[in-house]
Scaffold this active site. Sequence first.
Site, PDB file in Angstrom:
ATOM      1  N   GLU A   1       0.827  -1.214   0.000  1.00 20.60           N
ATOM      2  CA  GLU A   1       0.000   0.000   0.000  1.00 20.60           C
ATOM      3  C   GLU A   1       0.860   1.262   0.000  1.00 20.60           C
ATOM      4  O   GLU A   1       0.533   2.247  -0.654  1.00 20.60           O
ATOM      5  CB  GLU A   1      -0.920   0.022   1.233  1.00 20.60           C
ATOM      6  CG  GLU A   1      -2.011  -1.036   1.253  1.00 20.60           C
ATOM      7  CD  GLU A   1      -1.538  -2.358   1.858  1.00 20.60           C
ATOM      8  OE1 GLU A   1      -0.312  -2.601   1.940  1.00 20.60           O
ATOM      9  OE2 GLU A   1      -2.408  -3.167   2.244  1.00 20.60           O
ATOM     10  N   LEU A   2       1.946   1.225   0.765  1.00 24.04           N
ATOM     11  CA  LEU A   2       2.767   2.434   0.893  1.00 24.04           C
ATOM     12  C   LEU A   2       3.455   2.771  -0.425  1.00 24.04           C
ATOM     13  O   LEU A   2       3.538   3.932  -0.825  1.00 24.04           O
ATOM     14  CB  LEU A   2       3.813   2.250   2.007  1.00 24.04           C
ATOM     15  CG  LEU A   2       4.640   3.502   2.308  1.00 24.04           C
ATOM     16  CD1 LEU A   2       3.758   4.649   2.769  1.00 24.04           C
ATOM     17  CD2 LEU A   2       5.709   3.215   3.354  1.00 24.04           C
TER      18      LEU A   2
ATOM     19  N   ASN B   1      20.135  -5.887   0.969  1.00 21.65           N
ATOM     20  CA  ASN B   1      19.754  -5.279  -0.293  1.00 21.65           C
ATOM     21  C   ASN B   1      18.814  -4.098  -0.068  1.00 21.65           C
ATOM     22  O   ASN B   1      18.138  -3.631  -0.971  1.00 21.65           O
ATOM     23  CB  ASN B   1      19.099  -6.335  -1.191  1.00 21.65           C
ATOM     24  CG  ASN B   1      18.783  -5.774  -2.561  1.00 21.65           C
ATOM     25  OD1 ASN B   1      19.470  -4.910  -3.062  1.00 21.65           O
ATOM     26  ND2 ASN B   1      17.694  -6.246  -3.156  1.00 21.65           N
TER      27      ASN B   1
ATOM     28  N   SER C   1      18.131  -2.879 -19.224  1.00 20.04           N
ATOM     29  CA  SER C   1      16.682  -2.709 -19.268  1.00 20.04           C
ATOM     30  C   SER C   1      16.317  -1.341 -19.825  1.00 20.04           C
ATOM     31  O   SER C   1      17.032  -0.361 -19.624  1.00 20.04           O
ATOM     32  CB  SER C   1      16.089  -2.882 -17.878  1.00 20.04           C
ATOM     33  OG  SER C   1      16.642  -1.957 -16.989  1.00 20.04           O
TER      34      SER C   1
ATOM     35  N   GLU D   1      28.002  -5.969  -1.987  1.00 20.49           N
ATOM     36  CA  GLU D   1      27.159  -5.988  -0.789  1.00 20.49           C
ATOM     37  C   GLU D   1      27.221  -7.341  -0.080  1.00 20.49           C
ATOM     38  O   GLU D   1      26.867  -7.443   1.084  1.00 20.49           O
ATOM     39  CB  GLU D   1      25.715  -5.633  -1.141  1.00 20.49           C
ATOM     40  CG  GLU D   1      24.900  -6.828  -1.562  1.00 20.49           C
ATOM     41  CD  GLU D   1      23.559  -6.468  -2.160  1.00 20.49           C
ATOM     42  OE1 GLU D   1      23.446  -5.396  -2.751  1.00 20.49           O
ATOM     43  OE2 GLU D   1      22.649  -7.283  -2.039  1.00 20.49           O
TER      44      GLU D   1
ATOM     45  N   HIS E   1      18.706   6.696 -10.992  1.00 28.49           N
ATOM     46  CA  HIS E   1      17.827   6.498  -9.842  1.00 28.49           C
ATOM     47  C   HIS E   1      16.977   7.721  -9.564  1.00 28.49           C
ATOM     48  O   HIS E   1      16.166   7.726  -8.646  1.00 28.49           O
ATOM     49  CB  HIS E   1      18.640   6.130  -8.606  1.00 28.49           C
ATOM     50  CG  HIS E   1      19.402   4.855  -8.798  1.00 28.49           C
ATOM     51  ND1 HIS E   1      20.699   4.846  -9.266  1.00 28.49           N
ATOM     52  CD2 HIS E   1      19.050   3.571  -8.628  1.00 28.49           C
ATOM     53  CE1 HIS E   1      21.097   3.591  -9.366  1.00 28.49           C
ATOM     54  NE2 HIS E   1      20.122   2.798  -8.990  1.00 28.49           N
TER      55      HIS E   1
ATOM     56  N   CYS F   1      22.996   2.525 -14.493  1.00 25.68           N
ATOM     57  CA  CYS F   1      22.300   1.264 -14.229  1.00 25.68           C
ATOM     58  C   CYS F   1      21.199   1.109 -15.269  1.00 25.68           C
ATOM     59  O   CYS F   1      21.082   1.937 -16.178  1.00 25.68           O
ATOM     60  CB  CYS F   1      21.725   1.304 -12.804  1.00 25.68           C
ATOM     61  SG  CYS F   1      21.250  -0.325 -12.186  1.00 25.68           S
TER      62      CYS F   1
HETATM   63  N1  GLN Z   1      20.729  -5.507 -16.666  1.00 24.60           N
HETATM   64  C1  GLN Z   1      20.041  -4.991 -15.527  1.00 24.60           C
HETATM   65  C2  GLN Z   1      19.151  -3.842 -15.948  1.00 24.60           C
HETATM   66  O1  GLN Z   1      19.542  -3.075 -16.742  1.00 24.60           O
HETATM   67  C3  GLN Z   1      20.985  -4.548 -14.453  1.00 24.60           C
HETATM   68  C4  GLN Z   1      20.285  -3.969 -13.272  1.00 24.60           C
HETATM   69  C5  GLN Z   1      21.126  -3.819 -12.023  1.00 24.60           C
HETATM   70  O2  GLN Z   1      22.319  -3.880 -12.037  1.00 24.60           O
HETATM   71  N2  GLN Z   1      20.542  -3.621 -10.898  1.00 24.60           N
HETATM   72  O3  GLN Z   1      18.086  -3.665 -15.452  1.00 24.60           O
HETATM   73 ZN    ZN Z   2      23.055  -1.410 -11.675  1.00 28.30          ZN
END
Ligand code: GLN
Ligand code: ZN
Length: 771
Positions: free
Chosen positions: A16-17, A121, A445, A617, A706, A738
Site C-alpha cells: 500500500e505504501l 539489499n 533494461s 554488498e 535512480h 544502471c
Molecule cells: N541488466 C540490468 C538492468 O539493466 C541490471 C540492473 C542492475 O544492475 N541492478 O536492469
Molecule cells: Zn546497476
Amino acid sequence: MRTHILGYPRIGSNRELKKACEQYWSGKTSLHELLEVGKTLTSQHWKLQQEAGIDLIPCNDFSYYDQVLDMTLTVGAIPERYQEIASQKSELELYFAMARGFQKDGLDITAMEMTKWFDTNYHYIVPEFQKNQEFKLFSDKIITEFITAKRSGVNAKPVIIGLLTYLLLGKEKESGFDKLDLVQNLLPVYIRIIKELEHHGAEWIQFDEAFLVLDLNKKAKEAFQFVYTEIRKQFPNLKFIVATYFEGLKDNLSLAVSLPVDVLHIDLVRCPEQLDEVLHSIPETLSLSLGIVDGRNIWKNDFEKSLAIIKQAVSKIGSNRVFIAPSCSLLHSPFDLDLEKNEEILSPEIKQWMAFAKQKVYEIVNLKKLASENPDYNTLQALAENKKAIENRKTSTLIHNQDVKNRVDVTTEEDAKRNNPFNVRKEIQQEVLQLPLFPTTTIGSFPQTKEVRNWRAKFKKGELTAEQYDNLLKQETERTIRWQEEIGIDVLVHGEFERNDMVEYFGEQLEGFAFTQNGWVQSYGSRCVKPPVIFGDVHRPNPMTVYWSKYAQSLTQQWVKGMLTGPVTILQWSFVRDDQPRSLTCKQIALAIRDEVNDLEKAGIRIIQIDEPAIREGLPLRKSEWQNYLKWAVEAFRISASGVEDATQIHTHMCYSEFNDIIQNIADMDADVITIECSRSQMELLNAFADFKYPNEIGPGVYDIHSPRVPSKEEMLQLLKKAHAVIPAQQLWVNPDCGLKTRHWDETEKALIAMVEASREASEEFALETL
Ligand code: GLN
Ligand code: ZN
C-alpha cells in the site's frame, strides 16, 4: 522474560505504501491522502503485534522513504542545496526532494547519495556532513509517531538509529575533519529527542547501533562510551536497549557489555557462537535480548534449537533478564505467509517450511510461552507442528539432486579461466566487434512501462495468450532496437521487457527455486523486490534468454548484448537455503549460468553481460572474513564466464560500488568490460580504478538513473572528461549508471540522446588532442 520486535516492515501487506507514494509523486493524490495511508499502516502493524502478545512494540520503524533519511531530517542535517526547498515547501516535500532530487518550479537539485544498508539489499540515503555541521531538532516525526501509538493504546518503544551509527553511516562532504568529531554537536539533539519522548511517557527506547558489530577504531570505541554515559547521566530512569545485528560483537564485546544501558540485543542467527562469550561477560545490570528468529530469511524457526538457546541464557542470567526477539528488524522479511494461497505458485510442502514477518511475530510469542513453566495445549500443539515441519524439510526429496552435486564435485580451476589473458582477447575482440572510441551502451533494461507490466499481468491471468504476449513483447523490443539504432548507440540491448525482475526471471527458469505471490521486501524508497527462495539444488533444464537475444540480434546489423544475472547476485538477492554453505549454492548457480553463456555464444551473441551488482554488498561486515568470501564469489563469476571463446566479449555490471578496497578482486573477475555506478559520486569512485591501473575496459556511469532528473550533455561530458583524466580513452565506455527499467521513456530518450552526443564530443576532442 519479555518479547520485543526490533522493527516491522512498513510497506504494507499489499504494498500500500509503495502505491500511495508513487501516486502522490505523480501528482495524482494529495499529501493528505498519503499521510492517511501511512497512519493506517502504522496502526495496523501495532495492532497486529499487540494482538499477538508482543511485550515491546516498536514505533518510528515506519518511514515514507528511508529510516536514515528520517533521522537526517529529525536532526536537521539538511544539505545546503535544499535550503531553498526547505524554506518554501512542506517538510515531506523537502524530504522527498532529498531522496529523489527536485526538478520543478525552476529548481534543479540532485538527490542525495544512496547506498546499501550494511550487507543487505536495502538502500539508505547517505547523510552528508560538513566540517562544522550543526544539528537541531528539525522534524518531530519520532515524537508524533510515539504519541499516535500511545493514543491507539500502545506504549510503544521508539526505535532510533543510534548516534554513532548515524554518524558512521554518513559521509564527510569536505575534507579536514572526521565525522566522529560531530558527536558533541549531535548529542544535544539526541538528548532533546529523548527528553521529549520521556515527557510524553516513553519507558523504553531502542538505539540501533549496528556499527558495534563492525571493525571500530579507538576513537569510535571511546565515542560509544562517551555518548551512552552522557545519555545515561541525563536519564537515569529510562530503559535503553542497544541493538546490534548482522554480525557478532567479537572484539567489541567488552565495549558493548560495558555501555550503561539496560538491554543489549545480539544477533544469534548470524553469529550463534557469540552466546557463550556474551553470557560469560555480561554484567548483572544488563539484560540480554536474544535475536533467535531470522529477520532476514523466510525459513521457519527451529523451536527446539531456539529453546535450547533460551534455556542456556535463562540458566545463566535468569528469565527476567532475557528478551526474545528476531535477529534484526523484520524490514527485511516479507509480510505475511498467509497471503500465499496459490498452491501452484508456492507448493504446500515448501510453504510449510517458511515464516514471514507476521508469522515470525507469533514464533517469538510462542517461544516465550514454550520457555515458560506451563505452556498451554495450543502452544504445545504449535511445538509439535514446528517439529514436524522442520523434520519434513530435512528429509524432503524436493531438495536433493545427485547430478548437480556430482557436477560441482568435478568442477576444476580450469573451468574458471578464459583461454587467454585480457590483452590477447582485447585484440581478437576488436577485430570482430570493430567498436569506435568511447563506445556507447546501456546497462540492459529499458522502461518497464505500465503497458508492459499490464501485458504481463494479463498474460498471467490468462487474458492474453502466450502468442499475443510474445508478439507485444517483440514489438516493444523491435521499437527499442530501432530507437537505439536511430540515436546511434553502439552496442544495443533488447530491453529486458520480458523480465519482471533480474533475479526472479532466472529463478523461474531454474530448478531448486520457489516463488511467492506477495513476498515483497523494500529495496529503496517505493521500490520493492520479491526475492525467490532457493530451497534445493540448482540447475538449468533449458536455455533461458537465448530466444530473446537471438530475436533482438536478428533485427539489426549492430551488436546486441546478451543479458544475464550473475551467480553471486542471484544468490545475494534470493532467500537462500540455510542447510548448506552459501558458497556451494553459489557454485551450483554459476554452473547453470555458464550453460546459458555458452548457449548464447552458440546462438551468435558476441557480447554477453553478466550482471553482478550485488558482489560488493555480499562482503562480510568484518574485514577479516572478506578474502574467504571474495575467493568463492569471484570464482563463481569466472565459472559462469569462462566457457566462451576469446572473441566473445564478457561484460559485467555493478551498482553503487565503492571498490577501493576490493579492486584487485574486481580485476580478478577478468570481465572484458565492467560498467559501474559513478555519477552520483561525481566519478570519485573511479579513483580506485585509476590508482590500481585497472587493466580491462570500463564504463563509469555518466548519468544517475535512480532519479527522474534528466542530465544535460555538458554534465555528462564533464563527467567523461573527469573519467578520461584518470583512465585512458581506449579503455572507456559511455553508459548510464544502471538499467532504465524504472524510468519513463521521455526522460530516457532525452538523457540517452544527450549521452550519445557527449560520447561523440569526447571522441572528437580526443582525436584533436592526439593529432
Ligand atoms: N541488466 C540490468 C538492468 O539493466 C541490471 C540492473 C542492475 O544492475 N541492478 O536492469
Ligand atoms: Zn546497476
